[in-house]
Motif scaffolding. Structure first.
Motif, mmCIF file in Angstrom:
data_model
loop_
_atom_site.group_PDB
_atom_site.id
_atom_site.type_symbol
_atom_site.label_atom_id
_atom_site.label_comp_id
_atom_site.label_asym_id
_atom_site.label_seq_id
_atom_site.Cartn_x
_atom_site.Cartn_y
_atom_site.Cartn_z
ATOM 1 N N GLN A 114 -48.795 22.117 40.686
ATOM 2 C CA GLN A 114 -47.479 21.924 40.085
ATOM 3 C C GLN A 114 -47.199 20.453 39.804
ATOM 4 O O GLN A 114 -46.194 20.111 39.187
ATOM 5 N N ASP A 115 -48.083 19.575 40.268
ATOM 6 C CA ASP A 115 -47.904 18.140 40.105
ATOM 7 C C ASP A 115 -48.292 17.722 38.687
ATOM 8 O O ASP A 115 -49.397 18.032 38.226
ATOM 9 N N GLU A 116 -47.396 17.018 37.998
ATOM 10 C CA GLU A 116 -47.647 16.652 36.605
ATOM 11 C C GLU A 116 -48.854 15.731 36.462
ATOM 12 O O GLU A 116 -49.631 15.848 35.505
ATOM 13 N N GLU A 117 -49.027 14.812 37.412
ATOM 14 C CA GLU A 117 -50.176 13.911 37.340
ATOM 15 C C GLU A 117 -51.476 14.704 37.349
ATOM 16 O O GLU A 117 -52.383 14.446 36.541
ATOM 17 N N LYS A 118 -51.590 15.656 38.268
ATOM 18 C CA LYS A 118 -52.821 16.442 38.376
ATOM 19 C C LYS A 118 -53.015 17.336 37.163
ATOM 20 O O LYS A 118 -54.144 17.544 36.694
ATOM 21 N N GLN A 119 -51.934 17.874 36.644
ATOM 22 C CA GLN A 119 -52.032 18.702 35.445
ATOM 23 C C GLN A 119 -52.577 17.893 34.270
ATOM 24 O O GLN A 119 -53.478 18.343 33.548
ATOM 25 N N ARG A 120 -52.036 16.698 34.094
ATOM 26 C CA ARG A 120 -52.479 15.865 32.971
ATOM 27 C C ARG A 120 -53.901 15.355 33.180
ATOM 28 O O ARG A 120 -54.647 15.188 32.223
ATOM 29 N N LEU A 121 -54.260 15.118 34.427
ATOM 30 C CA LEU A 121 -55.638 14.714 34.695
ATOM 31 C C LEU A 121 -56.593 15.850 34.333
ATOM 32 O O LEU A 121 -57.644 15.616 33.724
ATOM 33 N N ASN A 122 -56.249 17.078 34.691
ATOM 34 C CA ASN A 122 -57.087 18.225 34.334
ATOM 35 C C ASN A 122 -57.226 18.361 32.823
ATOM 36 O O ASN A 122 -58.310 18.634 32.305
ATOM 37 N N VAL A 123 -56.105 18.194 32.111
ATOM 38 C CA VAL A 123 -56.143 18.268 30.649
ATOM 39 C C VAL A 123 -57.067 17.183 30.098
ATOM 40 O O VAL A 123 -57.876 17.424 29.192
ATOM 41 N N THR A 124 -56.947 15.981 30.649
ATOM 42 C CA THR A 124 -57.782 14.873 30.186
ATOM 43 C C THR A 124 -59.259 15.167 30.399
ATOM 44 O O THR A 124 -60.092 14.962 29.496
#
Length: 299
Positions: A114-124
């Motif tokens: 649910q953490d935005e940082e981790k979500q964006r890292l996964n997308v990257t």
């Protein structure tokens, strides 16, 4: 290790365990750096060895280790899949040595957060696997450092500029994730080198100056506000005693009361109300433009 690590107080809090220390050695090309003994049950050991293989272009050893890891059948509860250093090293290895990517893609889909940082890292990381290094949703500093480690291609100038502006406006640490902070510091150095700007140590000196500037302008505003407010309160206090029925005196008392000031008791209400706008005015007069409260990531 390297001068940036030795001199910067920014890196010190991030290097309290062996994994970040080794990662910094990889990022700053420490010549005598050797990975720890490979332990298949230790995700940090796997990450260090995989990064070493990528850095030194040891394809055969990297391919052998990757094949062993592919035999694993992780699920969402597997702790090792949330090790950012390991997953990043796997993405780098897959891209550098043209290894099968299906297994790593599955890891990314399992890394639910649910953490935005981790979500964006996964997308990257997913976009790196897909060869898309300039997505609007990316942490571009991650793809930039990936490009440096694998020697894939020259970074996109537009994305480099946006990443630089984004990080420049954020206070340090930029993120809650030590991995993203280390990546971001290296990406800033690459941006400095690419654009011929300040070197990283000058950047950190500028950051220290910014903090001092903000504190000093706040103290200056407090002084500027306090002196006239004290004078006003004293004048009204004397006038109240000497001319209690004067219309102008009564008007002055009414106005100060409207600001929440008890002339006889204190002047802190008016002072506190004035200090914030005066501080803002002083900073603007010196050309300071504060960053937005919630700056967009990459647009």
């Amino acid at each position: 290790m390297v001068s940036l690590e030795a001199k910067s107080t920014y890196l010190a809090p991030l290097l309290e365990s062996p994994m970040p220390q080794f990662f910094v050695g990889i990022l700053y090309e420490q010549s005598d750096l050797l990975p720890p003994k490979l332990q298949m049950a230790d995700s940090n050991s796997l990450a260090c060895n995989m990064l070493h293989f990528v850095r030194c272009a040891e394809e055969a050893q990297c391919r052998e280790l990757y094949q062993q890891l592919q035999e694993r059948k992780p699920n969402k509860e597997s702790e090792w899949i949330y090790n950012d250093y390991l997953v990043f090293s796997l993405v780098c290895a897959v891209k550098r040595f043209a290894l099968p990517s299906t297994w790593v893609r599955q890891l990314l889909t399992l890394r639910i957060s649910q953490d935005e940082e981790k979500q964006r890292l996964n997308v990257t990381l997913g976009n790196i696997l897909a060869g898309n290094l300039n997505s609007r949703e990316d942490y571009h500093q991650v793809s930039l450092v990936y490009q440096m480690l694998t020697g894939e291609q020259v970074p996109d100038e537009i994305r480099l500029n946006k990443m630089f502006k984004f990080l420049w406006r954020r206070p340090f640490p930029f993120f809650t994730s030590p991995f993203l902070n280390l990546i971001s510091l290296k990406a800033l150095e690459l941006a400095f080198n690419s654009k011929g700007l300040l070197n990283p140590e000058q950047f950190f000196a500028t950051e220290h100056f910014t903090g001092r500037f903000l504190r000093r302008t706040q103290r200056l505003a407090a002084f500027v506000v306090t002196v006239p407010v004290v004078a006003l309160v004293l004048v009204l206090a004397v006038a109240t005693v000497c001319y209690p029925d004067n219309g102008w005196v009564k008007l002055g008392l009414a106005l100060t009361s409207a600001f929440g000031v008890d002339v006889i008791g204190s002047f802190s209400g008016l002072r506190d109300k004035l200090q914030t706008p005066v501080t803002t005015a002083i900073r603007r007069a010196f050309g300071y433009s504060p960053p937005p409260a919630n700056p967009p990531l990459y647009t």
